[in-house]
Write an enzyme that holds these catalytic residues in place. Sequence first.
Site, PDB file in Angstrom:
ATOM      1  N   GLY A   1     -81.160  46.257 -85.984  1.00  0.00           N
ATOM      2  CA  GLY A   1     -82.144  45.550 -86.553  1.00  0.00           C
ATOM      3  C   GLY A   1     -82.635  46.320 -87.767  1.00  0.00           C
TER       4      GLY A   1
ATOM      5  N   LYS B   1     -81.673  36.746 -78.558  1.00  0.00           N
ATOM      6  CA  LYS B   1     -83.129  37.271 -78.455  1.00  0.00           C
ATOM      7  C   LYS B   1     -84.161  36.344 -78.214  1.00  0.00           C
ATOM      8  CE  LYS B   1     -81.468  41.293 -80.683  1.00  0.00           C
ATOM      9  NZ  LYS B   1     -81.779  42.753 -81.430  1.00  0.00           N
TER      10      LYS B   1
ATOM     11  N   GLU C   1     -74.097  50.034 -78.908  1.00  0.00           N
ATOM     12  CA  GLU C   1     -74.892  49.454 -79.849  1.00  0.00           C
ATOM     13  C   GLU C   1     -75.951  50.887 -80.149  1.00  0.00           C
ATOM     14  OE1 GLU C   1     -75.874  45.046 -80.109  1.00  0.00           O
ATOM     15  OE2 GLU C   1     -76.771  45.859 -78.698  1.00  0.00           O
TER      16      GLU C   1
ATOM     17  N   SER D   1     -76.820  45.747 -86.676  1.00  0.00           N
ATOM     18  CA  SER D   1     -76.870  45.521 -88.213  1.00  0.00           C
ATOM     19  C   SER D   1     -75.591  45.037 -88.641  1.00  0.00           C
ATOM     20  CB  SER D   1     -77.324  46.781 -88.931  1.00  0.00           C
ATOM     21  OG  SER D   1     -78.648  46.985 -88.881  1.00  0.00           O
TER      22      SER D   1
ATOM     23  N   HIS E   1     -79.245  45.982 -72.493  1.00  0.00           N
ATOM     24  CA  HIS E   1     -79.558  46.015 -74.149  1.00  0.00           C
ATOM     25  C   HIS E   1     -80.738  47.048 -74.035  1.00  0.00           C
ATOM     26  CE1 HIS E   1     -80.693  45.024 -78.070  1.00  0.00           C
ATOM     27  NE2 HIS E   1     -79.488  44.398 -78.143  1.00  0.00           N
TER      28      HIS E   1
END
Length: 228
Positions: free
Chosen positions: A160, A11, A154, A191, A106
């Site tokens: 996160g 990122k 995701e 995660s 994303h």
Amino acid sequence: MKKLFFIANWKANKNTQEMYSWFISFFSQSFIEYIHAEENTHDKKIIICPPFPILSDASEYLSRYKAKIPVSLGAQTIASIDSGAYTGEVTGHMLEGLVRYVLIGHSERRQLGETDAEIEKKVEQARAHNIEPILCVQSIHTPIPAGTHIVAYEPVESIGTGSPDTPEHANEVAEYFKEEKNILYVLYGGSVSKSNVHNFIKMEYLNGVLVGGASLDPDTFSDIVRKA
Ligand code: PGA
């Protein structure tokens, strides 16, 4: 042999110096020996996705050790247009030859306004420039553009947060994409840690993990690859 992908999504983190430190710690002699020893039993593919400005330094560093370090580079996004007056955009033409993969769609980019129509064009641009798109999807309802072979599932609430999806549910989603959408490889992201990675990897339909926070520390990411 099941193909397994381990993707480090850095990122908006790290400059060139921090990247070199990461590489030096990550590619320790023992890790390189481990990866080569593993080659006979597991097909583990490591992809690192640094931010744009440090991609060429990363590429140069890795090519110096090419024979020793089995790793590929990926970009974190790609422009939906080919070229022209689009200030700030980074196109497939610029990335061709520098990266083998690109993350597309994303959820952090969708939250900034990236649309399904743009994502479709990004997949086209990646394909046109010999870059393999890794499409990030948030659920089974996310549209899959033609030309997509690799999907990273995701769920937004797991990114996160320290609250991963269950491996069983991720496996069901992966089965759906493989059976219904002809996707070749499905990864899980959200995660992922060294303590849960094996539970995902052992699932029948999952082919790896996309790791954000836990990829920033080289020792943690190397543990993730080893413990899978
Ligand atoms: P996380 O991020 O591992 O920090 O949850 C994953 C991702 O956003 O790709």
